[in-house]
Design a protein around this motif. Sequence first.
Motif, mmCIF file in Angstrom:
data_model
loop_
_atom_site.group_PDB
_atom_site.id
_atom_site.type_symbol
_atom_site.label_atom_id
_atom_site.label_comp_id
_atom_site.label_asym_id
_atom_site.label_seq_id
_atom_site.Cartn_x
_atom_site.Cartn_y
_atom_site.Cartn_z
ATOM 1 N N SER A 134 0.178 -27.118 11.932
ATOM 2 C CA SER A 134 -1.125 -27.180 12.886
ATOM 3 C C SER A 134 -1.652 -28.608 12.893
ATOM 4 O O SER A 134 -0.911 -29.706 12.164
ATOM 5 C CB SER A 134 -2.231 -26.528 12.302
ATOM 6 O OG SER A 134 -3.015 -27.209 11.111
ATOM 7 N N ARG B 213 -2.892 -22.929 17.208
ATOM 8 C CA ARG B 213 -1.999 -21.867 16.999
ATOM 9 C C ARG B 213 -2.619 -20.657 16.007
ATOM 10 O O ARG B 213 -2.223 -19.672 16.243
ATOM 11 C CB ARG B 213 -0.985 -22.514 15.876
ATOM 12 C CG ARG B 213 -0.009 -23.496 16.670
ATOM 13 C CD ARG B 213 1.067 -24.079 15.675
ATOM 14 N NE ARG B 213 1.784 -25.108 16.437
ATOM 15 C CZ ARG B 213 1.703 -26.637 16.500
ATOM 16 N NH1 ARG B 213 0.589 -27.050 15.380
ATOM 17 N NH2 ARG B 213 2.304 -27.581 16.657
ATOM 18 N N ASN C 276 4.094 -18.576 15.799
ATOM 19 C CA ASN C 276 3.019 -19.294 15.278
ATOM 20 C C ASN C 276 1.886 -18.310 14.940
ATOM 21 O O ASN C 276 1.712 -17.096 15.708
ATOM 22 C CB ASN C 276 2.574 -20.286 15.978
ATOM 23 C CG ASN C 276 3.320 -21.506 15.867
ATOM 24 O OD1 ASN C 276 3.551 -22.051 14.702
ATOM 25 N ND2 ASN C 276 3.881 -22.231 16.954
ATOM 26 N N PRO C 277 0.978 -18.673 14.059
ATOM 27 C CA PRO C 277 0.986 -19.662 13.105
ATOM 28 C C PRO C 277 1.827 -19.363 11.838
ATOM 29 O O PRO C 277 1.711 -18.546 11.296
ATOM 30 C CB PRO C 277 -0.548 -19.666 12.624
ATOM 31 C CG PRO C 277 -1.129 -18.199 12.674
ATOM 32 C CD PRO C 277 -0.267 -17.651 13.797
ATOM 33 N N CYS C 278 3.057 -20.136 11.915
ATOM 34 C CA CYS C 278 4.100 -19.880 10.999
ATOM 35 C C CYS C 278 3.839 -19.628 9.562
ATOM 36 O O CYS C 278 4.329 -19.030 8.843
ATOM 37 C CB CYS C 278 5.344 -20.494 11.379
ATOM 38 S SG CYS C 278 5.230 -22.269 11.172
#
Length: 322
Positions: free
Chosen positions: A174, A84, A117-119
């Motif tokens: 992740s 991500r 993402n990457p959130c």
Amino acid sequence: MISNHLLFKLASGQVFGHDQPIALKLLGSERSFQALEGVAMELEDSLFPLLREVQIGIDPYEVFQDVEWALLIGAKPRGPGMERAGLLDINGQIFAEQGKALNAVASRNVKVIVVGNPCNTNALICLKNAPDIPAKNFHGLTRLDENRAKCQLALKAGVFYDKVSNMTIWGNHSTTQVPDFLNARINGLPVKEVITDHKWLEEEFTEKVQKRGGVLIKKWGRSSAASTAVSIADAIKSLVTPTPEGDWFSSGVYTDGNPYGIAEGIVFSMPCRSKGDGDYELVKDVIFDDYLLKRLTKTEAELLAERRCVAHLIGGGVAYCD
Ligand code: LMR
């Protein structure tokens, strides 16, 4: 695809309650505008009694005007074999821009859930670009990981999902995330008392939850959509309904002032409780052991590295990606 699942849940009253009228404002791009028109038509044709308005647009400064909830879903998804964090460059800009727009025109009390993402780090970028909105109001979605963890524990213990409680996902959304089986409970008992195969918990269970998104991408050829939409609905419901006594939920939230000694200035998934007013408090009575602490350090290090990599987007100087 995520939005298409979610919008019909929102409009039906399943999320904010069956007595809460709702106005939806859908933000798209030039490329997706026709699809957006199609979704709006389907929403209208569904005659939802609570749905009072559907607006569409491509300018966040217009679409975010006075919004009370901002669900930031649109971003490039990862493909097979990608991590991500590989999306940071491409997606970071989107969330900087959307943070600025929220800061300019959204309700001062807006709650923001970042899904793209990457959130975690996208949520950090967003909140840093929205200095007039409390940092506490921003969430990186880790509820999908919580749901995945609950499912795996329930399957292993041979119980229904609702018997699994106190499930924390710590850290990054992740493969370094930490599904916490030390504090989680099954039928009110510590997981480690119910599932005595601790090697399974440390290895198979943990890895399964960490890698679930990637495995799903391989199977489907695209990332999860329906289960992500369900988890967004769950995340909102957890903030607008009082958390049941003794339980909690996970959300990626800003670490400033956290009681666990996690580095400040990142968005890290932690256990939260809500009174149902849209706000939350971090849970204090959790325990740690060496296994858990070691893994928290690893996911924290990953988030600090991601932060260095987006320094230019959060007013932190020159970016450096490891
Ligand atoms: C997921 O966890 O399924 C999503 O975040 C999509 C992804 O890239 O894994």
